[in-house]
Scaffold this motif. Structure first.
Motif, short mmCIF file in Angstrom:
data_model
loop_
_atom_site.label_atom_id
_atom_site.label_comp_id
_atom_site.label_asym_id
_atom_site.label_seq_id
_atom_site.Cartn_x
_atom_site.Cartn_y
_atom_site.Cartn_z
N PHE B 693 8.22 25.40 20.05
CA PHE B 693 9.52 24.77 20.20
C PHE B 693 10.57 25.86 20.43
N THR B 694 11.27 25.76 21.54
CA THR B 694 12.32 26.74 21.82
C THR B 694 13.65 26.04 22.03
N THR B 695 14.70 26.86 22.05
CA THR B 695 16.03 26.30 22.28
C THR B 695 16.29 26.09 23.77
N ALA B 696 15.38 26.55 24.60
CA ALA B 696 15.57 26.37 26.05
C ALA B 696 15.32 24.91 26.41
N VAL B 697 16.17 24.36 27.26
CA VAL B 697 16.03 22.95 27.59
C VAL B 697 15.34 22.71 28.92
N SER B 698 15.03 23.77 29.64
CA SER B 698 14.30 23.56 30.88
C SER B 698 13.40 24.76 31.13
N ALA B 699 12.41 24.53 31.94
CA ALA B 699 11.45 25.60 32.23
C ALA B 699 12.18 26.79 32.84
N GLY B 700 11.89 27.96 32.35
CA GLY B 700 12.48 29.16 32.90
C GLY B 700 13.82 29.53 32.32
N ALA B 701 14.40 28.63 31.52
CA ALA B 701 15.70 28.95 30.92
C ALA B 701 15.53 30.02 29.86
N LYS B 702 16.62 30.74 29.58
CA LYS B 702 16.56 31.82 28.60
C LYS B 702 16.30 31.25 27.21
N VAL B 703 15.37 31.85 26.52
CA VAL B 703 15.05 31.41 25.17
C VAL B 703 15.89 32.21 24.19
N ASN B 704 16.84 31.57 23.58
CA ASN B 704 17.67 32.27 22.59
C ASN B 704 17.03 32.23 21.22
N GLY B 705 16.33 31.16 20.97
CA GLY B 705 15.71 31.02 19.67
C GLY B 705 14.43 30.22 19.79
N GLN B 706 13.57 30.41 18.84
CA GLN B 706 12.28 29.74 18.89
C GLN B 706 11.83 29.48 17.46
N ALA B 707 11.31 28.29 17.23
CA ALA B 707 10.78 28.01 15.90
C ALA B 707 9.59 28.92 15.65
N ALA B 708 9.41 29.29 14.40
CA ALA B 708 8.30 30.20 14.07
C ALA B 708 6.98 29.58 14.50
#
Lengths: 536, 835
Positions: B693-708
């Protein structure tokens, strides 16, 4: 695009933008006194780094390797150096960086890959990817209390610590169960976001301490220092960090005779008379003390819905300042309201600034640490002091309310720039913000000393920002100072020689009243450097 | 022909069903006043256990004919004294006692009772007519004559009602004609003598027409203000549950309980409406006629109040009705009703079936294959109870019920001040409450009274502002009382007894709430003091609320009419919270909500829509559960255990012919779709490939945060933080309003099963269960068994194994065939449902 090409492109973009070199993070964040260790400094514009400037003596560093976004620095800390954070900057061909810190410690620091052999443990770690969580196992005895603290080394990184125990999960015997967590003791503007957790373990055993980032933050610069020690951490006071040198309008400055004397010096005023201390009565008490013109009221809100009351007697119209200090708990736990009322209860003034928001719909109320008011009617007033909620109270809900004559003076005085890097022929401002408090009408004299050769300082004027008057702004003047900005332009001559190291220039501001010059209200060092012109 | 034959058979069975006893209802009653009367029912209990209304067939008599007379079960008071009412039928006899009092005192005319009753039983003041929000044709009446004074004014003084003003629209023109009473508009309309949208309600010369005409002739008085003791406090219906055989009839008795403690027979004055006329019709006077098989409710309105009776139209007696032993107090209530309705319960669930169901309901997790094998092989007769203990003590239960209450309490960034840190603070408060099994009344108190900067205060900051008091109150009552008052915000509730005044009286408890702060990052919640400006003196800093219609300043008033004066500074929410947690609605609402989590539907369903027109299927069970829950300190884990330990919960999901149609009486376990988060976690568990689970809302978007890594979907806290296409498709609510999960399948889900990442990429992922089993050299049958155990908590049948073998042979490529198998397992209803 490959990683190397991307980095090169980014570096080129940075150079073209002409931005100052900048340090974002330092890893490891600490080193032991009497040791030599390498640190990785991450940031931008760090290529051509050539020197390291530490504050004070006893700690030195030299650049071993530098790339646009990373520099390796070898740090040598002499034995006996005080255990504290030590500031440093890196000097590059493009100028001097912002100030970063390395902590000098008394104990060996471990890396995140090492097992925690004993406590106390000081570990330097990095959450190098989003979602990464670092785990450290510790052994504790039954009934033992352990303090855990994680400090971030990156401004945008907010660490969290948690304690996990082997669980009784029927599904997965290896599963750990979270038994304690802390992101920060209290999230509130002005408080730092370091994670601090004290936990008492009922059962002996092995427990896992985890460090993670808020919302799963992570990346190469997400560095932290984790400290795990026996015993409870000193409870944080939850007072704002990084208080300015002159904490005007802060709830946690110490108000009293010294405070009044210092304010008088900042306005070239005669020191006011000493004020008497009073203790307010419980609301509704038969015998309510009376303050004669000025005084200091001290007390604490010790029960739900408790309010304190005191009377104020004035013999003539008085221009007053009412200052509130919270020496123990402060906002947002303790939110002291001070109301000045006529004897019939009609409210004259409070420390609650009330306005309507810009579309005029919502009323906004803000508790203020200082209120300036003119009480025109002679006679007695009632002053009520309480918490803004009706049910919050605690032994540390202590207050001091200072009622004093107004003292026109310069309040906050701050230099905006952290450093100035100038190419030959280039000009940049030094910006000084000052607050005029309580009707200060004098001048403010500003000087800049110790500039490098080829740089001159001249007075400047900013393009005025046209702001429409605030609608529904309420009596703002009661609660806010008159802010003013002064600009000093630093101009590098076309033939100014690039320096090897920056000069430590000094910006000084002083009040001037009736031709007399007062002591400095701002005396700040700022590195100024002439740098080589960058290739276009 | 078949129908006729069935009816004939039913008639024959009924004819053979002999009466074994008879009783008269009500057993004891006081008739007060000169014209007092009481309707009686004679109820025969048949050998089959069913009860029949034989009122029309019995011979009625009364012991003291000077004191009372009786005709067709209708007792009329004549003079003071005690009487015995007797009924004789087919050799059976029964009696009841009555006492006649105050016959010298003629009852005074009361508009609300006499004219209001006529308006009610003729449907004039129903929600679809003049009792609607704005009334009809310019005439507004209160629903069910709840506000007789208002009704009298609209009829006698005239005028058109306005929603947002207490003033009538236009000039007032009376609807009665005192000069020519028979020409009164109110009469001519009701009698259909002039055009009337509602048609003719009663005929000229009918008793109701005559009564109204007499009233107008007497000057259309309102009558003396009724004594408080004579006000109707509540309606009681007998019987609450009616069991009818095909073609039979049954009467209802409606008793008004008065504030002063007395009672009055309202049977002839009430309005009766059937929720499903095909199942049961109802005549004026409360006579119910059976229609087709099924269950429905009869709604009864009188004196502005409402009540209901449940009617079950049952089939013929079940031969060898199973005598299932109950496991705890819950079972008696459910089994009694099933027996009454002649619906047999299914047998006890199998161990594997129970294991999967309990694991999913208590923890939101599927049992691992090894645990399934172990549980099924375990011969310990107490193993189910031990399993329940283990699950209730597991950390997974904390995760799962935190997720459940995150839903109810609306944990999300936007709903909690648009500050992720605040939703986190609020979320930690929820989690701590679940982890420490905090008593539910304490949870409610903390949430309702929150002041300052603590976690629960953040829920008062939807979209960064203090929510409107009406909306805040309506949400709290929906959460803690299971009742929806929202309709009463703009007008009196059209279907319920909630008035606009009640709504705003309750809203006023939240009317002084304020946030201290300016920047949006430091809000402290408090209750603004009354009559204190607490400001600069240049703007009115007072905080007051006004009734939107009457413009009167609002004061906090509880639903029971008790005004609360908290003083100048104290928060009135403290008194509200104390009242809420002690009110029977409070416990009923939470036990019903929890019941729905475990049984797929609430005893009242939807769980937050308690109302008189939506009665509980098992009212006595609901009351008992609520009472037990209160008595055990509002202990949620006790409640979970009680539900799961019941025989009803542990019933098989396999329906018999005789109970297949039952969807409301818990004769067998009903399948229900897994919630989006549980389903996604289940897919991850079965495939052995955790979701990222990441904070990115679309494929290729920058991941600012990610669940462990390894974080489960139910462990994600704010739905607006970690986007998931799967979770949105399968109905994860955004919690921006009271969440209502939709369990309906949609086209997007079907496409996702076919081509979505979750269903397909996990089959390919290295390190997954399939790859591990292949690497370990397992056979096709072993692999199939492992997936069946992981997904269904059972082993594949012989037929299924042979089908799998055929699939593998047809596909050629073994790995592809096994991937097809896993996909089929995941795409099956058996997997996607809890049953």
């Amino acid at each position: 695009m490959s990683g190397a090409r991307l980095a090169a492109a980014l570096a080129a973009a940075w150079t073209a933008a002409g931005a100052d070199p900048k340090i974002a993070s330092v890893f490891p964040m600490s080193g032991r006194a009497g040791s030599e260790f390498d640190v990785t400094v991450r940031g931008t514009g760090l290529d051509a780094a050539r020197a390291v400037m530490f504050d004070g003596t006893g700690v030195v560093g030299r650049v071993i390797e530098s790339k646009p976004e990373e520099a390796r620095v070898r740090v040598t800390v002499e034995p006996g150096v005080a255990y504290d954070a030590r500031g440093f900057r890196i000097v590059t061909s493009w100028g001097v960086t912002n100030r970063a810190e390395i902590r000098v410690t008394d104990s060996r620091t471990a890396s995140e890959d090492e097992p925690v052999a004993s406590l106390p443990a000081l570990i330097n770690g990095v959450l190098s990817l989003p979602g990464e969580t670092d785990s450290y196992w510790i052994g504790v005895a039954a009934g033992e209390t352990i303090g855990i603290e994680a400090i971030s080394g990156l401004a945008s990184f907010d660490p969290a610590v948690s304690v996990w125990a082997p669980s009784a999960s029927w599904f997965d015997k290896t599963r750990l169960e979270r038994i304690a967590v802390n992101d920060e003791p209290l999230y509130f503007p002005g408080l730092d976001t370091a994670a601090r957790l004290t936990h008492r373990f009922d059962k002996a055993g092995k427990y896992c301490v985890r460090v993670s980032g808020f919302q799963g933050q992570g990346g190469p610069g997400y560095v932290y220092q984790l400290r795990i020690a026996r015993g409870a951490l000193t409870p944080p006071k939850l007072h704002p960090v990084n208080e300015p040198e002159w904490p005007e309008r802060s709830f946690v400055r110490r108000v009293g005779p010294e405070w009044m004397a210092a304010a008088a010096r900042r306005g070239l005023q005669k020191p006011p008379k000493a004020v008497e201390s009073y203790k307010a009565a419980l609301e509704g008490a038969a015998d309510v003390p009376v303050i004669d013109e000025t005084g200091m009221v001290e007390g604490r809100i010790g029960a739900s819905d408790e309010a304190h009351e005191i009377r104020l007697k004035i013999a003539e119209t008085r221009d007053l300042a009412i200052e509130v200090e919270t020496p123990g708990a402060t906002l947002p736990r303790f939110n002291p309201v001070v109301r000045v009322m006529q004897p019939d209860g009609h409210e004259v003034v409070t420390n609650v600034y009330t306005k309507r928001n810009n579309n005029g719909l919502y009323m906004m109320k803000m508790i203020q640490a200082k209120t300036v008011v003119t009480l025109r009617s002679v006679g007695e007033y009632r002053i009520q002091i309480r918490d803004i909620t009706s049910d919050r109270h605690a032994p540390d809900f202590a207050y001091r309310v200072l009622i004093r004559p107004r003292i026109p003076h310069i309040g906050s005085a701050a230099l905006v720039e952290d450093r100035v890097n100038l190419e030959p022929g280039q000009s940049k401002p030094l910006t000084v913000n000052v607050d005029r408090e309580e009707g200060f009408k004098g001048f403010v004299a500003i000087s800049v000393e110790g500039l490098p050769p080829g740089i001159t300082a001249v007075a400047g004027l900013e393009n005025p920002v046209e702001r429409p008057p605030l609608p529904n702004a309420g009596r703002r003047e009661r609660y806010y100072p008159v802010p003013q900005t002064a600009t000093v332009m630093l101009i590098a001559s076309p033939d100014a020689p690039p320096g090897e190291l920056p000069s430590r220039a000094r910006v000084i501001a002083r009040p001037v009243v009736d031709g007399r010059v007062g002591e400095a209200v701002l005396n700040k060092e700022v590195p100024v450097m002439v740098v080589a012109r960058r290739p276009s | 022909m078949r129908l006729l034959a069935a009816l004939a058979m039913a008639a024959a069975i009924q004819a053979q069903d002999r009466a074994v006893s008879m009783r008269v209802e009500p057993a004891n009653r006081v008739l007060r006043g000169a014209d007092a009367s009481q309707r009686y029912l004679a109820i025969a209990t048949m050998a089959s256990g069913i009860e029949r209304d034989v009122t029309a067939d019995v011979a009625w008599s009364v012991s003291g004919t000077a004191r009372a007379s009786i005709e067709s079960g209708n007792l009329r008071a004549l003079s003071d004294g005690g009487v015995a009412v007797a009924a004789r039928w087919r050799g059976l006899s029964a009696s009841a006692r009555a006492r006649v009092e105050d016959t010298a005192r003629a009852r005074e005319f009361q508009f609300g009772l006499d004219i209001g009753g006529i308006l009610t039983r003729n449907g004039c003041n129903g929600a679809s007519c003049h009792g609607g929000v704005k009334g009809r044709g310019g005439l507004k009446l209160s629903a069910g004559a709840l506000h007789p004074k208002d009704d009298w004014e609209w009829i006698v003084k005239g005028g058109e009602y306005q929603v947002l003003s207490a003033e009538p629209k236009g000039p007032r023109k009376p609807r009665v004609n005192l000069e020519q009473p028979e020409k009164s508009l109110v009469l001519e309309k009701a009698a259909g003598l002039v055009a009337h949208g509602g048609g003719r309600r009663f005929a000229p010369g009918s008793p109701d027409h005559t009564a109204m005409l007499d009233w107008i002739r007497k000057g259309a008085p309102f009558g003396p203000p009724g004594a408080k003791d004579d006000q109707v406090a509540r309606l009681e219906v007998f019987p609450r549950v009616v069991t009818l055989e095909a073609g039979s009839k049954h009467g209802l008795l409606v008793t008004a309980h008065l504030e002063g403690g007395g009672t009055r027979d309202f049977t002839p004055h009430a309005l009766y409406v059937s929720s499903d006329k095909d199942i049961a019709g109802v005549e004026s006077g409360g006579a119910i006629t059976a229609g087709r098989l099924g269950e429905t409710a009869i709604l009864i309105r009188a004196a502005g109040l409402a009540a209901s009776a449940t009617v079950g139209v049952v089939g013929p007696p079940v031969a060898a009705y199973p005598n299932e032993p109950g496991f705890n107090f819950i079972d008696g209530y459910v089994f009694d009703k099933l027996r009454k309705f002649r619906v047999p319960p299914s047998g006890l669930s199998g161990d594997a079936e129970f294991l999967r169901r309990a694991c999913l309901d208590l923890t939101g997790m599927l049992p691992p294959p090894d645990r399934v094998r172990e549980f099924v092989a375990n011969k310990d007769p107490d193993k189910r109870r031990k399993l329940i203990d283990a699950l209730i003590g597991s950390p997974e239960l904390v995760d799962y019920w935190t997720f459940r209450f995150d839903d109810v309490f609306r944990l999300s960034i936007f709903a909690n001040g648009i500050q992720p840190k605040w939703s986190q603070m609020y979320g930690e408060w929820v989690r701590d409450a679940i982890a420490s099994n905090k008593p539910y009344d304490r949870i409610a108190r903390e949430r309702l009274t929150a002041q300052g900067y603590d976690g629960p205060t953040r829920h008062f900051l939807p979209y960064d502002v203090i929510g409107p008091p009406g909306e805040t109150m309506a949400e709290e009552l929906r959460v803690f009382f299971g009742r929806r008052l929202d309709c009463a915000q703009c007008h009196n509730h059209p279907y319920e007894a909630w008035t606009q005044d009640q709504f705003w009286g309750m809203a006023a408890f939240f009317g002084r709430m304020f946030k201290m702060g300016d920047t949006g990052r430091e809000y402290v919640i408090f209750d603004h003091p009354l009559n204190e400006a607490m400001g600069n003196g240049d703007v009115d800093g007072n905080v007051k609320m006004f009734h939107p219609r009457t413009k009167a300043e609002l004061k906090p008033v509880l639903l029971d009419g008790r005004a609360v004066d908290a003083g100048t500074r104290k928060s009135p929410r403290h008194e509200l919270a104390e009242w809420v947690v002690k009110h029977p609605y409070f416990s009923e609402a939470i036990v019903n909500r929890m019941w729905a989590y475990f049984f797929g539907r609430g005893l009242v369903d939807p769980v937050d829509d308690f109302r008189s027109t939506n009665p509980p299927t098992h009212p006595e069970l609901l009351e008992r559960l609520a009472r037990e829950f209160r008595g055990r300190g509002h202990d949620l884990r006790w409640l979970m255990r009680a539900l799961v330990e019941s025989r009803v919960y542990q019933a098989s999901g396999i329906a018999a012919d005789a109970n297949r149609g039952d969807r409301t009486n818990y004769s067998h376990s009903l399948s229900r779709p897994l919630d989006a988060e549980v389903l996604l976690d289940a897919i991850s568990d079965v495939t052995g490939v955790p979701e990222t689970f990441t904070t990115a809302v679309s494929a290729g978007a920058k991941v600012n945060g990610q669940a462990a890594p390894g974080v489960r979907a139910v462990q994600l806290r704010e739905p607006d933080l970690f986007y998931s296409r799967f979770l949105e498709l399968y109905g994860r609510p955004n919690r921006l309003s009271m969440p209502e999960r939709s369990s309906k399948a949609n086209l997007g889900q079907a496409l996702h099963v076919l081509a979505g990442t979750v269903y397909n990429e996990k089959l390919e992922a290295p390190g997954g269960r399939l790859q591990r089993l292949l690497a370990a050299g397992k056979t096709d049958a072993e692999i199939a068994e492992e997936f069946y155990l992981a997904a269904f908590a059972r082993t594949p049948s012989k037929e299924e194994l042979s089908g799998i073998a055929e699939l593998a042979a047809a596909r050629g490529d073994r790995k592809e065939a096994l991937k097809d198998l896993v996909w089929a397992v995941l795409a099956s209803r058996e997997f996607a449902e809890n049953h």
